[in-house]
Structures are given as C-alpha cells and as structure tokens.
Design a protein around this motif. Structure first.
Motif, mmCIF file in Angstrom:
data_model
loop_
_atom_site.group_PDB
_atom_site.id
_atom_site.type_symbol
_atom_site.label_atom_id
_atom_site.label_comp_id
_atom_site.label_asym_id
_atom_site.label_seq_id
_atom_site.Cartn_x
_atom_site.Cartn_y
_atom_site.Cartn_z
ATOM 1 N N MET A 1 0.873 -1.323 0.142
ATOM 2 C CA MET A 1 -0.047 -0.051 0.168
ATOM 3 C C MET A 1 0.790 1.349 -0.029
ATOM 4 S SD MET A 1 -3.101 -0.885 -0.156
ATOM 5 C CE MET A 1 -3.981 0.543 0.362
ATOM 6 N N SER A 2 0.561 2.228 -0.863
ATOM 7 C CA SER A 2 1.305 3.424 -0.811
ATOM 8 C C SER A 2 0.670 4.511 -0.026
ATOM 9 C CB SER A 2 1.281 4.001 -2.286
ATOM 10 O OG SER A 2 2.124 5.045 -2.343
ATOM 11 N N THR A 3 1.591 5.329 0.509
ATOM 12 C CA THR A 3 1.008 6.568 1.262
ATOM 13 C C THR A 3 1.015 7.629 0.385
ATOM 14 O OG1 THR A 3 3.480 6.986 1.810
ATOM 15 C CG2 THR A 3 2.241 5.642 3.390
ATOM 16 N N LEU A 4 1.372 7.717 -1.016
ATOM 17 C CA LEU A 4 1.371 8.699 -1.559
ATOM 18 C C LEU A 4 0.110 8.772 -2.600
ATOM 19 C CD1 LEU A 4 4.942 8.347 -3.463
ATOM 20 C CD2 LEU A 4 4.185 9.767 -1.544
ATOM 21 N N PRO A 5 -0.448 9.994 -3.190
ATOM 22 C CA PRO A 5 -1.512 10.024 -3.857
ATOM 23 C C PRO A 5 -1.276 9.228 -5.165
ATOM 24 C CG PRO A 5 -0.458 12.153 -3.195
ATOM 25 C CD PRO A 5 0.216 11.369 -2.834
ATOM 26 N N PRO A 6 -2.416 8.698 -5.738
ATOM 27 C CA PRO A 6 -2.476 8.071 -6.837
ATOM 28 C C PRO A 6 -1.329 8.294 -8.035
ATOM 29 C CG PRO A 6 -4.458 8.080 -6.113
ATOM 30 C CD PRO A 6 -3.692 8.921 -5.422
ATOM 31 N N LEU A 7 -0.666 7.612 -8.802
ATOM 32 C CA LEU A 7 0.215 8.090 -9.731
ATOM 33 C C LEU A 7 1.290 9.153 -9.601
ATOM 34 C CD1 LEU A 7 -2.405 8.107 -12.692
ATOM 35 C CD2 LEU A 7 -1.036 6.047 -11.747
ATOM 36 N N ASP B 1 4.719 1.066 -11.975
ATOM 37 C CA ASP B 1 4.474 1.786 -10.957
ATOM 38 C C ASP B 1 4.694 1.330 -9.464
ATOM 39 O OD1 ASP B 1 3.989 3.930 -12.480
ATOM 40 O OD2 ASP B 1 1.725 3.833 -12.061
ATOM 41 N N ARG B 2 4.473 0.023 -9.352
ATOM 42 C CA ARG B 2 4.465 -0.862 -8.159
ATOM 43 C C ARG B 2 6.105 -1.198 -8.038
ATOM 44 N NH1 ARG B 2 -0.344 -3.120 -9.849
ATOM 45 N NH2 ARG B 2 0.542 -4.996 -10.180
ATOM 46 N N LEU B 3 6.797 -1.299 -9.087
ATOM 47 C CA LEU B 3 7.870 -1.789 -8.760
ATOM 48 C C LEU B 3 9.005 -0.619 -8.624
ATOM 49 C CD1 LEU B 3 8.188 -4.515 -11.793
ATOM 50 C CD2 LEU B 3 8.424 -5.098 -9.281
ATOM 51 N N ASP B 4 8.488 0.535 -8.830
ATOM 52 C CA ASP B 4 9.184 1.730 -8.759
ATOM 53 C C ASP B 4 8.791 2.542 -7.652
ATOM 54 O OD1 ASP B 4 11.452 3.339 -9.868
ATOM 55 O OD2 ASP B 4 9.940 4.806 -10.835
ATOM 56 N N LEU B 5 8.178 2.157 -6.681
ATOM 57 C CA LEU B 5 7.359 3.023 -5.870
ATOM 58 C C LEU B 5 8.261 3.406 -4.680
ATOM 59 C CD1 LEU B 5 4.854 4.260 -4.849
ATOM 60 C CD2 LEU B 5 4.214 2.039 -3.634
ATOM 61 N N ALA B 6 9.299 2.691 -4.639
ATOM 62 C CA ALA B 6 10.321 2.870 -3.270
ATOM 63 C C ALA B 6 10.959 4.189 -3.091
ATOM 64 C CB ALA B 6 11.280 1.556 -3.238
ATOM 65 N N PRO B 7 11.278 4.614 -4.307
ATOM 66 C CA PRO B 7 12.146 6.084 -4.169
ATOM 67 C C PRO B 7 11.124 7.150 -3.964
ATOM 68 C CG PRO B 7 12.335 5.238 -6.617
ATOM 69 C CD PRO B 7 11.811 4.150 -5.580
ATOM 70 N N TYR B 8 9.989 7.084 -4.353
ATOM 71 C CA TYR B 8 9.263 8.082 -4.160
ATOM 72 C C TYR B 8 8.503 7.996 -2.728
ATOM 73 C CZ TYR B 8 10.224 8.368 -8.956
ATOM 74 O OH TYR B 8 10.749 8.575 -10.316
ATOM 75 N N GLU B 9 8.115 6.729 -2.339
ATOM 76 C CA GLU B 9 7.784 6.650 -0.811
ATOM 77 C C GLU B 9 9.071 6.892 0.176
ATOM 78 O OE1 GLU B 9 5.190 5.580 0.516
ATOM 79 O OE2 GLU B 9 3.829 4.658 -0.854
ATOM 80 N N HIS B 10 10.165 6.832 -0.320
ATOM 81 C CA HIS B 10 11.208 7.359 0.533
ATOM 82 C C HIS B 10 11.075 8.842 0.502
ATOM 83 C CE1 HIS B 10 15.499 7.224 2.568
ATOM 84 N NE2 HIS B 10 15.669 8.189 1.713
ATOM 85 N N LEU B 11 11.083 9.554 -0.399
ATOM 86 C CA LEU B 11 11.181 10.938 -0.539
ATOM 87 C C LEU B 11 9.811 11.366 0.237
ATOM 88 C CD1 LEU B 11 12.340 13.553 -1.719
ATOM 89 C CD2 LEU B 11 11.181 13.051 -3.751
ATOM 90 N N GLY C 1 7.870 16.096 -0.576
ATOM 91 C CA GLY C 1 9.078 15.862 -1.559
ATOM 92 C C GLY C 1 8.769 15.651 -2.878
ATOM 93 N N VAL C 2 7.867 14.647 -3.055
ATOM 94 C CA VAL C 2 7.471 14.250 -4.225
ATOM 95 C C VAL C 2 6.915 15.353 -5.136
ATOM 96 C CG1 VAL C 2 5.971 12.739 -5.795
ATOM 97 C CG2 VAL C 2 7.398 11.892 -3.910
ATOM 98 N N ALA C 3 5.975 15.974 -4.545
ATOM 99 C CA ALA C 3 5.162 17.128 -5.074
ATOM 100 C C ALA C 3 6.101 18.355 -5.606
ATOM 101 C CB ALA C 3 3.995 17.640 -4.213
ATOM 102 N N ARG C 4 7.030 18.807 -4.633
ATOM 103 C CA ARG C 4 7.852 19.623 -5.000
ATOM 104 C C ARG C 4 9.003 19.249 -6.258
ATOM 105 N NH1 ARG C 4 8.768 24.786 -5.804
ATOM 106 N NH2 ARG C 4 10.981 25.446 -5.295
#
Length: 287
Positions: free
Chosen positions: A1-7, A244-254, A258-261
C-alpha cells in the motif's frame, strides 16, 4: 500500500526522465563522442548509455536496453571500446550533459537555488532505490555524484530513469510483450515513439514492425487499423501499474511533500528545455 496520492511517483518520474533524455538528442553528446573517435550516432548512443556497465558486448546491451535489434548493437559493440574506454565515454557524457543543460535551461537556472533544491530532492529519492535485478540502475549507482548541482540532478535523474526502466522490463516479460511488441503497443497509445523513429534508431525493418503488429492482433490487443483494442488498452494500463509498483520505493522514501515539490521543479525545467528545442518535434506519434 502506498502512502502517496495515486500516480504520484509516475507523475514525478516523467518530467525528471524527460530532462535526462535531452542528452540523447543533443548535438553536444555527438560532438563529445566524435572527439573520442566515435562518430556513428548509434555507436555513440550505445556507448554513452552502456559505459557505466564497462566494456560490455551486444548481448548485455540487448538485454538491458530491451527494444533494440541485436544485429544493430553487434555492429558497434564491442568494437566501440577499441576506440574509447568506458571511462573516457563517461567523462565525455558528463561534459555533454553540462553543456546541454546550460544551453537548454540557461546559466541562471543552472545556478539557481531551485536547481540545487531539485538535486537534493532527487538524490534523496534515489536513497530508496534497490540494486537487485536492476543492472542498468546498479551500474549507474556505482558512479560518483557530481559536485555541481545541475550535474548532480542529471545524475539522480539517470538513476531514477534506469531504476524505473529495469522494473519496466520485468513487467514487459511478465505480460509477454517482446521488444518490438512493446514498441508497437506503446506507439498505439499515442504516447510512444513514432514508427519512423523506431525504424531509424532501433535497427528494425518495416516488415519486423508489421510482424509484431500481427502478433498483437492475434492476441486481440490490436485491431485491423493498428489501434489498441479494449484488451490492449487494459494490458498497457496493467503494464504501467506494475511498473509503478516496482518503482514505488524511491518516491515513498522521498515522501508526499518532497515528491510534489520535485514534480513541480522537474516540470518547470522540462518545459524550459522543450521550448528551447530539447526534443525532436516529430518524436512521438502514431504516424
């Protein structure tokens, strides 16, 4: 489960990757590698993108780049390493990235606090990346981070690009799309590379393209007019979701802020680069 907004991760990665990719259309890269004696454009691309892996042969590049015809790669590798070493190519590539970003973005943007902020955010995101089963990412992750912020940002963009790309290949294999089927189906979405660009740069013939389209039609993914069927649209959506699922880790970490900025900053840089002619006008399309 992601803590980020969709996409959110995909929407961040897209402009980050786009600025990175300006290098491969840049006359500065062609000039720098020609200065080493690599004058063929295909050889320059293969050397420039593969150099982080060392003096590899065509099999490694066919595996990691995925959608280039092996015979085209074999015309240039490993022979290109007799002309210039991977270390020299990497140094030339960084010089080309420097001059390309300065030309497309301008000196003021290159030296701006926003560029330094983008570099910090992008590098922080890369802390969440993983090396296992990601050969192109792992090779680039072993390279030193450049000191200048705009080059540090470009380096981080390279890592984020190749991390997602390595995962994308896993998804392509799982969904049983071979190299050219992947290209044909992507072009059919209207967001992929135009067929003439594929044929001019990837080593395939028009007959190869038509054969791949035939295989997609046989699977019910493409219709007689070359458009995606309902099943084809669903498969491409599933492909991107898996990536997206395989590439989620760097954006969850940020993290969400941070992702929005980073997305905001990356979009601004990429729009500036596009307006300055950073991309071919006819690169994307179905025609």
């Amino acid at each position: 489960m992601s803590t980020l907004p969709p996409l959110a991760g995909r929407r961040c990665q897209n402009p980050v990757n786009s600025l990175h990719s300006t290098l491969y259309f840049s006359p500065d890269l062609t000039k720098e590698l020609a200065g080493l004696g690599i004058e063929d454009r295909s050889a320059a691309y293969f050397a420039g993108r593969a150099a982080a892996m060392g003096a590899v042969g065509p099999g490694v590049v066919a595996a990691t780049f995925y959608n280039f015809k092996h015979e085209l790669i074999a015309r240039h590798l490993p022979a290109v390493w007799d002309i210039a070493s991977p270390e020299d190519v990497l140094a030339a590539r960084l010089r080309a990235a420097d001059s390309t970003l300065r030309r497309l973005l301008g000196e003021e943007t290159v030296a701006s606090p926003e560029m330094a902020e983008a570099a910090r955010l992008a590098l922080r995101a890369t802390e969440g990346c993983t090396r296992h089963a990601r050969p192109l990412y792992a090779a680039h992750a072993d390279l030193p981070v450049p000191e200048q912020p705009h080059l540090a940002y470009w380096h981080a963009a390279t890592l984020l690009r190749e991390h997602r790309g390595d995962g994308h290949l896993t998804a392509l294999l799982d969904l049983e799309l071979d190299p050219l089927e992947a290209l044909v189906s992507h072009t059919a979405t209207g967001k992929g590379m135009a067929p003439r660009w594929v044929i001019a740069t990837r080593g395939w013939e028009r007959s190869d393209w038509e054969a791949a389209a035939g295989r997609l039609r046989a699977r019910g993914l493409l219709d007689a007019d070359g458009e995606l069927t309902e099943a084809g649209v669903a498969l491409r959506a599933e492909l991107e979701d898996r990536t997206d699922r395989l590439d989620l880790a760097p954006y969850e970490h940020l993290g969400e802020q941070g992702v929005a900025r980073l997305t905001e900053l990356a979009k601004g840089f990429t729009v500036t680069a596009a307006l300055a002619g950073g991309f071919p006008a006819d690169l994307v399309g179905k025609g």
